[in-house]
Design a protein around this motif. Structure first.
Motif, PDB file in Angstrom:
ATOM      1  N   TYR A 155       0.794  -1.232   0.000  1.00 15.52           N
ATOM      2  CA  TYR A 155       0.000   0.000   0.000  1.00 15.52           C
ATOM      3  C   TYR A 155       0.830   1.288   0.000  1.00 15.52           C
ATOM      4  O   TYR A 155       0.299   2.364   0.274  1.00 15.52           O
ATOM      5  N   CYS A 186      -7.139   4.795   5.831  1.00 14.93           N
ATOM      6  CA  CYS A 186      -7.796   4.705   4.524  1.00 14.93           C
ATOM      7  C   CYS A 186      -7.908   3.258   4.056  1.00 14.93           C
ATOM      8  O   CYS A 186      -8.950   2.842   3.521  1.00 14.93           O
ATOM      9  N   SER A 189     -10.521   1.300   6.125  1.00 11.16           N
ATOM     10  CA  SER A 189     -11.877   1.658   5.734  1.00 11.16           C
ATOM     11  C   SER A 189     -12.318   0.912   4.479  1.00 11.16           C
ATOM     12  O   SER A 189     -13.483   0.503   4.364  1.00 11.16           O
ATOM     13  N   GLU A 190     -11.393   0.676   3.568  1.00 12.23           N
ATOM     14  CA  GLU A 190     -11.731   0.041   2.295  1.00 12.23           C
ATOM     15  C   GLU A 190     -11.792  -1.489   2.373  1.00 12.23           C
ATOM     16  O   GLU A 190     -12.514  -2.122   1.620  1.00 12.23           O
ATOM     17  N   TYR A 201      -7.046  -7.314   7.722  1.00  8.96           N
ATOM     18  CA  TYR A 201      -7.735  -6.234   8.432  1.00  8.96           C
ATOM     19  C   TYR A 201      -7.397  -6.261   9.918  1.00  8.96           C
ATOM     20  O   TYR A 201      -7.089  -5.220  10.520  1.00  8.96           O
ATOM     21  N   ILE A 316      -7.960   5.597  -2.686  1.00  7.53           N
ATOM     22  CA  ILE A 316      -7.795   4.137  -2.758  1.00  7.53           C
ATOM     23  C   ILE A 316      -9.110   3.432  -3.072  1.00  7.53           C
ATOM     24  O   ILE A 316      -9.121   2.299  -3.561  1.00  7.53           O
ATOM     25  N   SER A 317     -10.229   4.101  -2.857  1.00  8.72           N
ATOM     26  CA  SER A 317     -11.527   3.492  -3.181  1.00  8.72           C
ATOM     27  C   SER A 317     -11.679   3.236  -4.678  1.00  8.72           C
ATOM     28  O   SER A 317     -12.519   2.438  -5.095  1.00  8.72           O
ATOM     29  N   ASN A 318     -10.829   3.914  -5.477  1.00  6.98           N
ATOM     30  CA  ASN A 318     -10.855   3.687  -6.927  1.00  6.98           C
ATOM     31  C   ASN A 318     -10.152   2.383  -7.318  1.00  6.98           C
ATOM     32  O   ASN A 318     -10.280   1.926  -8.458  1.00  6.98           O
ATOM     33  N   SER A 322     -10.940  -6.031  -3.995  1.00  7.36           N
ATOM     34  CA  SER A 322     -11.705  -7.241  -3.665  1.00  7.36           C
ATOM     35  C   SER A 322     -11.367  -8.441  -4.541  1.00  7.36           C
ATOM     36  O   SER A 322     -11.490  -9.591  -4.102  1.00  7.36           O
TER      37      SER A 322
END
Length: 418
Positions: A155, A186, A189-190, A201, A316-318, A322
């Motif tokens: 990351y 961040c 959260s994702e 996590y 990072i949500s982009n 998953s």
């Protein structure tokens, strides 16, 4: 008894630093986070026999590659593109080279001792030594370093790396800690609802809690000179496991002054630097180290294994976090002879070299397991017919499961100090 050992290394970054674009030099194209060091040795009385076999091997393949007698046969003679899908993508010269190399190892049975050391972890360890932890936390150093190293490898952003390499006073220490916590926040959260990330996590949540209540007193000075102590520490541990005294061992290493100076701190009978161009035994270490490093590089950089690059942590949500990362099926679309080479590597490189300290890693052993799990997985089939009866897509899934199981078992061991 007297023993002689030889040493060479691959993916060797003497200094770990950011380049002009803010990228860590161990993370650029063609670089590998793992430093690879390879010792091989034998009872000194067996050295003429083994050397004769190495000479025959080299003479054959020097001619194959059109090299003159005064040209050194180095592992780089095998073009990187041959490793894109492991042995599946070897051309004829590459295949023959490694078939003969591992046949040589199987016949001569040298003592092997291998270092696969994370350069990122080496930097993280400097940081760990200068963190003042909240006394309420019972810190397990191995799991802390493992988790933080893995976090940086997966990351990292230029912002995070630049802050790490720019700690020189209270203000910059605070700034690094603030940026690191924001990155952790961040990511947490994702990934909190992603099934494949649940163990991660938990580990990252623990990291966040520990670091948020810790103080960092640290000066990075902009770069880190790599340490070669793990090389000799690993060899010494294996020798002790084999009941061989360091004082009965003479070392011959490729020219590298800092490696030489570090070796002088250990109580070997003697240590000598040579030019690999003039020493065929040192070249054997180079051939083995080159194979290990390039296979790890190919697995790690396979398109199916790569995580999306993170430009800005707040975006990072982009990223697709998953989707499961698995090795491309092409790695497993093997012909009989390619399967046979994996089997030969297993029987010559793993079987017979199963001492605990044959491979030396520090806390983060992920890259070593990428390779070892692959070899063990393919060799788990007792025949090519059995292996070939399974679709390549399923082999990718099964290998991924084996790798994750081995990583999880390793994490449990360091978590409980086993």
């Amino acid at each position: 008894m007297e023993y002689t050992f030889f040493f060479d290394e691959a993916f060797h970054d003497r200094i770990i630093r950011l380049n002009k674009t803010g990228v860590l030099n161990t993370m650029v194209d063609n670089a590998l986070d793992s430093y690879i060091g390879v010792f091989w040795g034998c009872n000194s009385k067996d050295l003429p026999f083994i050397t004769s076999n190495i000479s025959s091997f080299e003479e054959k393949h020097r001619a194959r590659f059109g090299l003159k007698e005064d040209q050194e046969l180095k592992s780089q003679i095998i073009a990187k593109k041959n490793f894109s899908h492991g042995i599946r993508s070897f051309n004829k010269n590459a295949y023959d080279f490694y078939w003969d190399l591992f046949s040589l190892i199987k016949e001569t049975k040298p003592i092997l001792q291998i270092e696969i050391i994370s350069k990122t972890e080496y930097v993280i360890r400097q940081l760990f030594e200068n963190i003042i932890f909240d006394r309420r936390y019972n810190i397990n150093p191995s799991t802390f370093i493992y988790s933080l190293t893995k976090f940086f490898n997966v990351y990292h952003t230029n912002e995070l790396l630049e802050s790490l390499f720019n700690i020189h006073d209270t203000r910059t220490s605070y700034n690094f800690r603030k940026i690191l916590l924001n990155h952790l926040k961040c990511v947490l959260s994702e990934i909190k609802d992603i099934k494949r990330k649940q163990r991660e996590y938990v580990a990252l949540k623990q990291l966040y809690d520990i670091i948020s209540k810790s103080k960092i007193s640290f000066s990075s000075e902009g770069e880190y000179a790599f340490s070669y102590i793990p090389d000799y520490h690993g060899l010494s541990l294996l020798l002790n496991e084999l009941n061989i005294s360091n004082s009965d061992v003479s070392l011959i290493i490729d020219n590298e002054e800092k490696t030489f100076q570090t070796g002088m701190e250990f109580d070997f009978n003697s240590i000598e630097q040579v030019d690999s161009k003039d020493n065929i035994q040192v070249r054997l270490s180079d051939w083995i180290a080159g194979f290990i490093g390039r296979m790890i590089y190919a697995i790690q950089n396979d398109e199916g294994m790569l995580e999306d690059k993170i430009e800005k942590i707040n975006e990072i949500s982009n990223n697709d976090l998953s989707t499961k990362r698995i090795l491309d099926k092409s790695w497993f679309e093997l012909y009989q002879k390619q399967y046979d080479l994996y089997l030969l590597i297993y029987n010559s490189f793993i079987i017979g070299h199963e001492n605990y300290w044959t491979t030396m890693t520090t806390s983060n052993c992920d890259q070593a397991l990428l390779l070892y799990a692959l070899i063990r997985y393919i060799a788990s089939y007792d025949s090519f017919e059995r292996f070939n009866s399974i679709e390549p897509e399923m082999h990718s899934e099964y290998y991924n499961s084996k790798l994750l199981n081995e990583l999880n078992e390793y994490y449990k061991r360091i978590e409980h100090n086993i």
